[in-house]
Scaffold this motif. Sequence first.
Motif, mmCIF file in Angstrom:
data_model
loop_
_atom_site.group_PDB
_atom_site.id
_atom_site.type_symbol
_atom_site.label_atom_id
_atom_site.label_comp_id
_atom_site.label_asym_id
_atom_site.label_seq_id
_atom_site.Cartn_x
_atom_site.Cartn_y
_atom_site.Cartn_z
ATOM 1 N N ASN A 78 13.823 -5.134 0.072
ATOM 2 C CA ASN A 78 14.085 -4.024 -0.860
ATOM 3 C C ASN A 78 13.902 -4.447 -2.316
ATOM 4 N N ASP A 79 12.929 -5.306 -2.533
ATOM 5 C CA ASP A 79 12.624 -5.802 -3.870
ATOM 6 C C ASP A 79 11.859 -4.727 -4.631
ATOM 7 N N PRO A 80 12.210 -4.464 -5.880
ATOM 8 C CA PRO A 80 11.516 -3.427 -6.647
ATOM 9 C C PRO A 80 10.019 -3.714 -6.864
ATOM 10 N N ARG A 81 9.596 -4.953 -6.665
ATOM 11 C CA ARG A 81 8.168 -5.288 -6.819
ATOM 12 C C ARG A 81 7.340 -4.881 -5.604
ATOM 13 N N ALA A 82 7.990 -4.416 -4.545
ATOM 14 C CA ALA A 82 7.284 -4.102 -3.298
ATOM 15 C C ALA A 82 6.225 -3.022 -3.482
ATOM 16 N N SER A 114 -3.257 -3.352 7.112
ATOM 17 C CA SER A 114 -2.889 -2.483 6.000
ATOM 18 C C SER A 114 -2.138 -1.251 6.499
ATOM 19 N N ALA A 115 -2.634 -0.642 7.573
ATOM 20 C CA ALA A 115 -1.973 0.544 8.126
ATOM 21 C C ALA A 115 -0.537 0.213 8.523
ATOM 22 N N ARG A 116 -0.348 -0.922 9.161
ATOM 23 C CA ARG A 116 0.999 -1.336 9.568
ATOM 24 C C ARG A 116 1.897 -1.580 8.355
ATOM 25 N N GLY A 122 6.932 2.680 4.363
ATOM 26 C CA GLY A 122 7.312 4.078 4.234
ATOM 27 C C GLY A 122 6.268 4.947 3.546
ATOM 28 N N GLN A 123 5.092 4.407 3.323
ATOM 29 C CA GLN A 123 4.012 5.180 2.701
ATOM 30 C C GLN A 123 3.173 5.796 3.824
ATOM 31 N N LYS A 125 1.702 8.744 4.363
ATOM 32 C CA LYS A 125 0.435 9.417 4.084
ATOM 33 C C LYS A 125 -0.706 8.401 3.995
ATOM 34 N N GLU A 126 -0.458 7.309 3.299
ATOM 35 C CA GLU A 126 -1.467 6.256 3.165
ATOM 36 C C GLU A 126 -1.688 5.539 4.503
ATOM 37 N N ALA A 127 -0.626 5.368 5.280
ATOM 38 C CA ALA A 127 -0.755 4.743 6.599
ATOM 39 C C ALA A 127 -1.639 5.594 7.504
ATOM 40 N N LYS A 128 -1.432 6.919 7.471
ATOM 41 C CA LYS A 128 -2.282 7.821 8.264
ATOM 42 C C LYS A 128 -3.745 7.667 7.880
#
Length: 184
Positions: A78-82, A114-116, A122-123, A125-128
């Motif tokens: 949960n690092d803000p740089r993620a 990348s998809a994983r 939690g992104q 839309k981008e994973a799809k």
Amino acid sequence: MESEVQADDREALLASKEAIQLAERDPSGMYRFFNRGVSLEQKGQEVEALQAYEEALAIKPDFVPGAMNRALLLHTRNDPRAKGAVKKVQALLKQTSKEKQGEPKVAQALWLKSARLLEQAGQLKEAKKAYRVLLTQFEKTGTPVVHLEAVVGLARLVPEAELKKLAPMESQEAWEMQALAPTQ
């Protein structure tokens, strides 16, 4: 006693030869730092693992596996740089994908990772989008296992009717594999 010493000497000589060969293959030490990061992460030493990934990336900033592992670890912590790290991976992936067009299996593996990563971050839309790239751009050159993994990944993220439009399957067995995907 003497045979134990000789055996130890042989083992030490073999280890030093392996170290020399590794150094010749990886003169910058980038892979050494990356592998150290993986090992430390597996041991639960996340701070040290993060430092090792960052050292590998300091040597080669466009090292996709290092950037991916760093982004995943930052997300896990949960690092803000993620969020920035994930964006960097996406940019690197696009760049690397273009460079690896002649090597579809390498590009395919990068898109799957990348998809994983995007899904875990939690992104969705981008994973799809990344899973769809796997199903469309690598339809003829991709491996069946990765194709199935893309179908299963999409099955977690989209309704079945939309999935059937994206990835028509000839075999009922392949659709049944969708049931193996964990539901959210």
